[in-house]
Design a protein around this motif. Structure first.
Motif, mmCIF file in Angstrom:
data_model
loop_
_atom_site.group_PDB
_atom_site.id
_atom_site.type_symbol
_atom_site.label_atom_id
_atom_site.label_comp_id
_atom_site.label_asym_id
_atom_site.label_seq_id
_atom_site.Cartn_x
_atom_site.Cartn_y
_atom_site.Cartn_z
ATOM 1 N N ALA A 305 0.826 -1.212 0.000
ATOM 2 C CA ALA A 305 0.000 0.000 0.000
ATOM 3 C C ALA A 305 0.856 1.257 0.000
ATOM 4 N N ALA A 306 2.109 1.171 0.507
ATOM 5 C CA ALA A 306 3.000 2.340 0.514
ATOM 6 C C ALA A 306 3.592 2.604 -0.864
ATOM 7 N N GLY A 307 3.432 1.732 -1.830
ATOM 8 C CA GLY A 307 3.970 1.899 -3.177
ATOM 9 C C GLY A 307 2.955 2.541 -4.114
ATOM 10 N N PRO A 308 3.064 2.231 -5.392
ATOM 11 C CA PRO A 308 2.182 2.865 -6.403
ATOM 12 C C PRO A 308 0.771 2.298 -6.430
ATOM 13 N N LEU A 309 0.466 1.272 -5.595
ATOM 14 C CA LEU A 309 -0.850 0.634 -5.667
ATOM 15 C C LEU A 309 -2.005 1.614 -5.494
ATOM 16 N N PRO A 310 -1.928 2.647 -4.614
ATOM 17 C CA PRO A 310 -3.068 3.586 -4.472
ATOM 18 C C PRO A 310 -3.434 4.307 -5.764
ATOM 19 N N LEU A 311 -2.486 4.361 -6.766
ATOM 20 C CA LEU A 311 -2.791 5.035 -8.037
ATOM 21 C C LEU A 311 -3.938 4.357 -8.768
ATOM 22 N N LEU A 312 -4.310 3.113 -8.338
ATOM 23 C CA LEU A 312 -5.477 2.460 -8.958
ATOM 24 C C LEU A 312 -6.735 3.298 -8.788
ATOM 25 N N LEU A 391 4.826 5.834 -18.069
ATOM 26 C CA LEU A 391 3.436 5.478 -17.726
ATOM 27 C C LEU A 391 3.157 3.998 -18.015
ATOM 28 N N ASN A 392 3.699 3.467 -19.102
ATOM 29 C CA ASN A 392 3.519 2.036 -19.403
ATOM 30 C C ASN A 392 4.158 1.172 -18.306
ATOM 31 N N VAL A 397 3.698 -2.171 -13.051
ATOM 32 C CA VAL A 397 3.971 -2.284 -11.618
ATOM 33 C C VAL A 397 2.670 -2.318 -10.820
ATOM 34 N N VAL A 398 1.714 -1.439 -11.200
ATOM 35 C CA VAL A 398 0.438 -1.376 -10.471
ATOM 36 C C VAL A 398 -0.334 -2.699 -10.623
ATOM 37 N N GLN A 399 -0.377 -3.268 -11.810
ATOM 38 C CA GLN A 399 -1.098 -4.528 -12.026
ATOM 39 C C GLN A 399 -0.451 -5.684 -11.246
ATOM 40 N N ARG A 400 0.897 -5.683 -11.212
ATOM 41 C CA ARG A 400 1.591 -6.714 -10.439
ATOM 42 C C ARG A 400 1.263 -6.591 -8.951
ATOM 43 N N ASP A 401 1.322 -5.328 -8.425
ATOM 44 C CA ASP A 401 1.003 -5.116 -7.011
ATOM 45 C C ASP A 401 -0.460 -5.439 -6.717
#
Length: 675
Positions: A305-312, A391-392, A397-401
């Protein structure tokens, strides 16, 4: 055989000298002896067997005790052991149509640490002549030294020990005779001993002995000595085997009791939560590991949650940024193209003729004007030239997380559920004080069961070894007999003896088989008739068969289906066993007395009435009933009264723990009720 009188002197609970007249009258074969539990009924039955069989008697109170120990403990506790105890039994036996009167006196006393036993046998050979005019009023038995010294063999001719178990029995244990294996053993023993089949076998054995009796040479004497030595060893092994079998039976009873006790403790231990209590430490360790696992999973979720995951949650905004980056990238590319085209146009104008330049200049200017329109943006954020690539990469990264987070959430839910279940188990663990006592009892029960099991295994191995030894000795004995016979057949006379003996043995074998079939057939009819007379359910058993080879008992219903004895109730199995004994007595001609201890156990009122009305008055020419007040009560006494010759009551003094015999039964006029 008819019992006439028994006298107990300082035997067991019987203080002083107590006598019972056991003579019967015409159409009154029953001697009724009443006594509450613990008053000495079974002791009376033991006394009869002890007088007859001594150390071989199957007394209920002996168990696995040594014979000397049993005799010591049989002396009345208030009596001087040095003066000892005695049992006297008087009975008559008819042999070859002539009646003989016997008096057996078996006494014993202690002398220091040793115990001395005495057996005196008295006989009145002329007792049968008393039916003639001028007969004596009382028998006049004379002491017989020969019978006293050889009584153990003589009593086997009068009443074999195996048959005595059919004549003297405990009503509470008789149900075991309904077991197919136990019934087969009893039937085989009874048919051979009680019905005379063993007489034919004995004749065959005597013929073999006849073949061997000749004047012996030194070699033959050696062979005979060898035979006798092996016969003695065979008898010794057989005696050891019988003792070991009795000990094993006692051990198996102890093992069954230990198993039942342990099962009861196990059920109580489980009912109190003992299983959870034993697993308490294990469950606590499992909970600790589950809690640590849950904490690790939650920490991993925090890291993601501390990474780029919130960008979802900014999917639309990222989409707009991507579009802007693509526009800015296109504009930058178009600006580069314009600068290149300007250089190209200058180069081209320099090489063109003067007259063609004007038209080309217009054309090139129009092209640059058109291209300049795509370079101009309404909004220009000045994004980096590799913004689209970045951005790609961010999307990957977001999909993996996202996938990892879903996996961790599933694992976290499972770990949380496991933690809840372990907390519930820990909540159900009982306090140590609740299960500590029963846990100790359970562990003691396990140790006792293991101890008895070891003893059972040891006794079983001993019996197996003794059986192997018996087979080995029997094989050697048979070879010795064959060697002896081969030595003797050299003589013509021996050859003649062997020839005719073999022929006679063959005839006796065929006769024995025919006699066995006849007795089995009669016994089947007698048993079935007896069972139907005693049974309340007349249609339960339609037929009854006995196998002539294995002597197994088979019951069938009206449809011809085999009936498992286990399907019968306890009372019905007892009646089946009684029918077996009654049938044997009928076929044998009712020539033996029946002594029945606890005759009506496990029976309902209807079956009790059937026994009282249909069995006891006809069981034998003499029937001794040892009953409590709840078995043959006042009502059943009234139905039985017309067949009773004598009644007695065993009165127990609870203060001095002694028993005395009084005339009359509880509800008879001559005997007060004993509390």
């Amino acid at each position: 055989m008819l019992l006439r009188k028994i006298t107990l002197e300082e035997f067991g609970a019987y203080r002083g000298k107590q006598s019972l007249d056991l003579t019967v009258k015409k159409n009154k074969p029953i001697i009724l002896i009443g006594g509450l539990n613990g008053c000495g009924k079974t002791t009376l039955l033991d006394a009869i067997q002890l007088a007859l069989y001594g150390p071989r008697a199957r007394c209920s109170g002996r168990g696995g005790k040594a014979y000397d120990t049993y005799l010591r403990e049989s002396i009345n506790r208030q009596h001087d052991p040095a003066r000892g105890s005695a049992v006297t039994l008087e009975f008559t036996v008819t042999v070859d149509g002539k009646e003989h009167y016997y008096r057996i006196v078996r006494s014993w006393r202690t002398s220091g640490k040793t115990l001395k036993e005495f057996l005196n046998v008295f006989i009145d050979e002329e007792y049968g002549d008393q039916a003639k005019p001028g007969r004596r009023a009382q028998p006049d038995p004379k002491f017989s030294k020969v019978l006293s010294e050889g009584w153990a063999d003589h009593v086997e001719d009068l009443l074999p020990l195996e048959i005595a178990s059919l004549s003297f029995f405990d009503g509470e244990k008789i149900e075991s005779l309904a077991d197919p294996e136990r019934a087969a053993s009893v039937i085989e023993s009874a048919v051979h001993s009680l019905l005379g089949v063993n007489t034919v076998q004995q004749l065959r054995t005597d013929l073999v002995a006849l073949q061997r009796r000749q004047k012996l040479s030194d070699e033959e004497q050696h062979l005979l000595d060898n035979i006798r030595a092996q016969e003695e060893e065979r008898d010794s092994v057989q005696a050891q085997l019988e003792v070991a079998a009795q000990e094993l039976a006692q051990r198996q009873i102890q093992l069954a009791q230990a198993r039942r006790t342990l099962d009861t403790l196990e059920r109580e231990f489980e009912r109190e939560g003992g299983g959870l209590f034993e697993r308490r430490v294990e469950i606590e360790q499992e909970r600790k590991r589950a809690a640590e696992r849950l904490a690790e999973l939650r920490a991993s979720l925090g890291q993601i949650a501390a990474g780029p995951l919130p960008l979802l949650m900014m999917h639309a905004q990222l989409k707009d940024v991507r579009a802007q980056a693509e526009r800015e990238q296109s504009a930058a590319e178009a600006g580069h193209v314009l600068s290149v085209l300007e250089e190209r146009d200058l180069w081209l104008l320099n090489i063109l003729p003067e007259e063609a330049r004007e038209a080309v200049v217009k054309t090139l200017a129009a092209d640059r004007t058109k291209r300049s329109a795509s370079v101009v943006l309404d909004v220009d954020f000045g994004l980096p030239h590799d913004a689209v690539a970045q951005l790609n990469l961010l999307d990957e990264v977001v999909q993996r997380d996202k996938a990892r987070a879903a996996e961790l959430l599933e694992l976290t839910a499972a770990a949380a559920e496991e933690l809840v279940q372990l907390d519930r188990q820990l909540a159900g663990v009982p306090e140590q004080s609740r299960v500590e006592a029963i846990q100790e009892a359970r562990e003691e029960g396990l140790r006792e069961f293991a101890r008895v099991q070891v003893m059972v295994d040891r006794d079983t191995e001993r019996i197996t070894e003794l059986k192997r030894r018996r087979e080995y000795v029997a094989g050697g004995l048979e070879r010795a007999h064959n060697d002896f016979v081969r030595t003797k057949v050299k003589a013509e006379e021996v050859e003649r003896i062997i020839k005719y003996s073999e022929k006679a043995r063959g005839t006796l074998e065929r006769f024995g088989e025919a006699l066995l079939r006849r007795h089995i057939s009669r016994l089947e009819v007698a048993m079935l008739q007896s069972f139907k007379v005693l049974m309340r359910k007349q249609g339960l058993v339609h037929d009854l068969r006995i196998d002539t080879g294995k002597f197994t008992l088979t019951l069938t219903d009206a449809q011809g289906e085999t009936i498992d004895p286990g399907r019968l109730s306890a009372g019905e199995r007892q009646l089946l066993a009684v029918s077996l004994l009654w049938g044997l007595m009928k076929v044998a001609g009712n020539r033996l007395p029946s002594v029945i201890d606890t005759p009506l156990g496990r029976l309902d009122s209807r079956h009790r009435e059937h026994l009282v009305d249909r069995y006891f008055p006809h069981a034998s020419d003499q029937v001794l009933l040892l009953s409590t007040d709840e078995e043959i009560d006042e009502y059943l006494l009234g139905r039985l009264q017309k067949s009773v010759a004598h009644t007695y009551t065993l009165v127990h003094d609870d203060t001095h723990f002694t028993t005395s015999v009084v005339d009359g039964y509880w509800w008879n006029a001559g005997a007060p009720h004993v509390a």
